[in-house]
Scaffold this motif. Structure first.
Motif, PDB file in Angstrom:
ATOM      1  N   HIS A 153      -4.169  -1.346  -6.440  1.00 16.83           N
ATOM      2  CA  HIS A 153      -3.849  -0.126  -6.695  1.00 16.83           C
ATOM      3  C   HIS A 153      -2.611  -0.505  -7.539  1.00 16.83           C
ATOM      4  O   HIS A 153      -1.480  -1.123  -7.221  1.00 16.83           O
ATOM      5  CB  HIS A 153      -3.520   0.769  -5.376  1.00 16.83           C
ATOM      6  N   TYR A 154      -2.393   0.054  -8.786  1.00 14.41           N
ATOM      7  CA  TYR A 154      -1.184  -0.108  -9.583  1.00 14.41           C
ATOM      8  C   TYR A 154      -0.707   1.339 -10.361  1.00 14.41           C
ATOM      9  O   TYR A 154      -1.766   2.493 -10.285  1.00 14.41           O
ATOM     10  CB  TYR A 154      -1.489  -1.059 -10.565  1.00 14.41           C
ATOM     11  N   PHE A 155       0.163   1.265 -10.902  1.00 16.86           N
ATOM     12  CA  PHE A 155       0.837   2.401 -11.697  1.00 16.86           C
ATOM     13  C   PHE A 155       0.748   2.228 -13.149  1.00 16.86           C
ATOM     14  O   PHE A 155       0.929   0.888 -13.367  1.00 16.86           O
ATOM     15  CB  PHE A 155       2.000   3.173 -11.252  1.00 16.86           C
ATOM     16  N   ALA A 156       0.818   2.932 -13.915  1.00 19.95           N
ATOM     17  CA  ALA A 156       0.598   2.791 -15.506  1.00 19.95           C
ATOM     18  C   ALA A 156       1.612   1.681 -16.021  1.00 19.95           C
ATOM     19  O   ALA A 156       1.070   1.060 -16.731  1.00 19.95           O
ATOM     20  CB  ALA A 156       0.579   4.070 -16.348  1.00 19.95           C
TER      21      ALA A 156
ATOM     22  N   GLY B 239       0.857  -2.120 -15.862  1.00 18.92           N
ATOM     23  CA  GLY B 239      -0.466  -2.594 -16.187  1.00 18.92           C
ATOM     24  C   GLY B 239      -0.271  -3.585 -17.399  1.00 18.92           C
ATOM     25  O   GLY B 239      -0.767  -4.803 -16.950  1.00 18.92           O
TER      26      GLY B 239
ATOM     27  N   ARG C  72      -7.283  -0.337  -9.755  1.00 22.69           N
ATOM     28  CA  ARG C  72      -7.698   1.178  -9.436  1.00 22.69           C
ATOM     29  C   ARG C  72      -6.002   1.853 -10.111  1.00 22.69           C
ATOM     30  O   ARG C  72      -5.142   1.517  -9.546  1.00 22.69           O
ATOM     31  CB  ARG C  72      -7.702   1.560  -8.252  1.00 22.69           C
ATOM     32  N   LEU C  73      -5.949   2.774 -10.925  1.00 20.96           N
ATOM     33  CA  LEU C  73      -4.656   3.479 -11.219  1.00 20.96           C
ATOM     34  C   LEU C  73      -4.364   4.443 -10.242  1.00 20.96           C
ATOM     35  O   LEU C  73      -5.319   5.162 -10.102  1.00 20.96           O
ATOM     36  CB  LEU C  73      -4.894   3.994 -12.748  1.00 20.96           C
ATOM     37  N   THR C  74      -3.290   4.443  -9.740  1.00 18.62           N
ATOM     38  CA  THR C  74      -2.975   5.406  -8.816  1.00 18.62           C
ATOM     39  C   THR C  74      -1.584   5.882  -9.063  1.00 18.62           C
ATOM     40  O   THR C  74      -0.799   5.341  -9.790  1.00 18.62           O
ATOM     41  CB  THR C  74      -3.027   4.908  -7.280  1.00 18.62           C
ATOM     42  N   ASP C  75      -0.985   6.789  -8.374  1.00 18.53           N
ATOM     43  CA  ASP C  75       0.611   7.145  -8.352  1.00 18.53           C
ATOM     44  C   ASP C  75       1.171   6.414  -7.360  1.00 18.53           C
ATOM     45  O   ASP C  75       0.746   6.128  -6.259  1.00 18.53           O
ATOM     46  CB  ASP C  75       0.627   8.514  -7.791  1.00 18.53           C
TER      47      ASP C  75
ATOM     48  N   ASP D  17       4.259  11.169 -18.388  1.00 22.58           N
ATOM     49  CA  ASP D  17       3.936  10.057 -18.926  1.00 22.58           C
ATOM     50  C   ASP D  17       5.120   9.680 -19.633  1.00 22.58           C
ATOM     51  O   ASP D  17       5.339  10.355 -20.447  1.00 22.58           O
ATOM     52  CB  ASP D  17       2.568   9.780 -19.496  1.00 22.58           C
TER      53      ASP D  17
END
Length: 298
Positions: free
Chosen positions: A97-100, A103, A126-129, A227
């Motif tokens: 799980h990672y955030f933008a 990446g 998986r992109l997550t908060d 964003d």
């Protein structure tokens, strides 16, 4: 319930043609073999062997159990091989799980290293908060989460936090702003400016609010974005100024000026969070090392 070990004894008797020969093969006494077969017949509720000359042969029921025992043996062998591959890091799956904003800078080189060193391991990013990823790891829905916390943050019970880096915020100004000519900006100089919000409420916004409070003001948000790319566009359009973490500026905007911030400098701490019990996985250990290396290079 049928005893699988007794089924294997029956299989040995059928293959050897006699209890005595099976006992020699199994390195036990004929009496022990006979007891195992008798116990299996009791479990099955039907005879499994019948006399055939001086030896024995399986009945129809016995043959059925022997065939099933053969299948079970093959499945056990395949399972043992799969477990060995998993232990050695030759197979398996890692859910990350990672955030933008991390990446491109941290996650991409780390996954590339996993693919080189553990080609049999599937990687599921998986992109997550950043606020929500830690519970996924606690529940076992993820192997590793990259999360934002405070410098020196302590982990939850059963969770190991590995510090990756401290990510300082930068002032993002319209290209023609009077402060854009400075090498660095004092945070107090932004007190009277309209602000663009690039963060939802949570661990990435808190350092901004707290640093502004330490500088003696509360930012006046006139526009908000979810964003960093859009936040930079808002700044370039002249809607206001903002603070964005350095890692969030990997994709710059030609219409803005980015400057370091002083007195104080907001910082967000970035960690890799894993379950203590999962650290024995070789591929997971490689992933953590790769993230630490990527953070150091960055």
């Amino acid at each position: 319930m049928l005893d699988v070990r007794r089924m294997q004894v029956l299989r040995a008797v059928a293959a050897s043609g006699s209890v005595t020969a099976a006992a020699a093969h199994l390195r036990c006494t004929p009496s022990a073999v006979s007891q195992q077969v008798a116990a299996l017949e009791k479990e099955a509720g039907i005879e499994l062997l019948e006399r055939a000359g001086r030896g024995v042969r399986p009945t129809a029921a016995g043959q059925l159990l022997i065939e099933r025992a053969t299948i079970i043996s093959r499945h056990v062998a395949e399972t043992e091989t799969a477990l060995a591959d998993l232990r050695a890091g030759r197979a398996g799956r890692l859910t990350i799980h990672y955030f933008a904003s991390i990446g491109p800078t941290l996650l991409a080189p780390a996954i590339a290293r996993i693919r080189r060193e553990h080609p049999g391991v599937a990687v599921d990013p998986r992109l997550t908060d950043p606020r929500d990823a830690l519970p996924d790891v606690e529940r076992g829905d993820g192997d590793l989460a990259i999360v934002v916390g405070r410098p020196g943050a302590a982990g939850r019970p059963g969770i190991r936090l590995v510090h990756l880096l401290d990510d300082p915020y930068r002032a993002v100004l319209p290209a023609g702003h009077p402060l854009a000519d400075r090498e660095a900006v004092d945070l107090a100089d932004l007190a009277g400016e309209p602000w663009v919000g690039g963060e939802p409420p949570g661990p990435c916004l808190e350092p901004i609010v707290e640093a502004c409070a330490a500088a003696g003001f509360s930012p006046d948000f006139v526009a908000k974005s979810q964003d960093y790319a859009t936040a930079q566009s808002f700044v370039a359009a002249g809607l206001g100024v903002t603070l964005i973490p350095r890692l969030g500026l990997s994709a710059g905007h030609p219409g803005v000026a980015v400057r370091p911030v002083h007195r104080p400098e907001p910082v967000r701490a970035i960690y890799a969070a894993v379950r203590e019990g999962a650290l024995a996985q070789p591929a997971l250990g490689t992933l953590i090392d790769a993230l630490v290396d990527a953070a150091g290079v960055d």
